[in-house]
Design a protein around this motif. Structure first.
Motif, short mmCIF file in Angstrom:
data_model
loop_
_atom_site.label_atom_id
_atom_site.label_comp_id
_atom_site.label_asym_id
_atom_site.label_seq_id
_atom_site.Cartn_x
_atom_site.Cartn_y
_atom_site.Cartn_z
N TYR A 255 0.86 -1.18 0.00
CA TYR A 255 0.00 0.00 0.00
C TYR A 255 0.89 1.23 0.00
CZ TYR A 255 1.27 0.89 4.80
OH TYR A 255 1.99 1.17 5.92
N PHE B 278 -4.81 2.05 -1.85
CA PHE B 278 -4.92 0.61 -2.08
C PHE B 278 -4.26 0.34 -3.43
CE2 PHE B 278 -8.58 1.81 0.52
CZ PHE B 278 -8.53 0.86 1.53
N ASN C 48 -4.65 -5.12 7.32
CA ASN C 48 -5.90 -4.44 6.97
C ASN C 48 -6.98 -4.49 8.05
OD1 ASN C 48 -5.01 -3.59 4.42
ND2 ASN C 48 -5.48 -5.58 3.55
N ILE D 18 -9.28 -1.41 8.74
CA ILE D 18 -10.27 -0.98 7.75
C ILE D 18 -11.70 -1.23 8.23
CG2 ILE D 18 -11.13 -1.37 5.40
CD1 ILE D 18 -8.21 -1.80 4.56
#
Length: 154
Positions: A37, A54, A112, A115
């Protein structure tokens, strides 16, 4: 103020620990490129904004307010009140460097899990395509690999 130099100084420990490649996208934007990323830091008239890119979809989301909403007040220790834009930008860079290290090591390491919390947060915003400068900076710094599917050509 040389923005790249300010970002490099404030984020030096993060850049080293997480092995970011620091890239100047343009005069107002610096990219911290990680293999999975990227983070971009934008300088504006109000201070700075941080975006999470992303790389698999070439989209980004603004995470500045989400990050701030998770920081504790002790991050403001020894911050001198900003009397001008340069001070405001310097303070914001310092606060975010401290905050990301302390509260978001999983984000910095490429995980992640954060998120899910972001999507449930009032500051969530839908991803949008990265811009031409970001694409060019990224493309130039991935060892010549061609990225397929970039839709934001200008």
């Amino acid at each position: 103020m040389e923005f790249k130099h300010e970002v490099e100084n404030n984020f030096a420990d993060i850049i080293q620990e997480y092995q970011y490649n620091l890239i100047k996208v343009n005069e107002d934007e610096i990219m911290l490129l990680h293999p999975n990323y990227a983070l971009t830091i934008w300088k504006s008239r109000e201070g700075i904004d941080i975006y999470y890119l992303f790389l698999h979809s070439l989209e980004k989301v603004k995470i500045t307010n989400f990050l701030f909403s998770n920081y504790e007040k002790e991050l403001l220790a020894n911050i001198i009140p900003a009397n001008n834009l340069v001070d405001k930008i310097s303070n914001s860079l310092l606060i975010h460097a401290r905050g990301l290290s302390k509260y978001f090591p999983e984000l910095l390491s490429g995980q992640n899990d954060w998120i899910k919390d972001f999507k449930e947060n009032k500051f969530y915003n839908e991803p949008r395509a990265i811009n031409k400068d970001e694409y060019s900076a990224y493309q130039t710094n991935i060892n010549g690999k061609k990225i397929e599917g970039f839709q934001n050509e200008i």
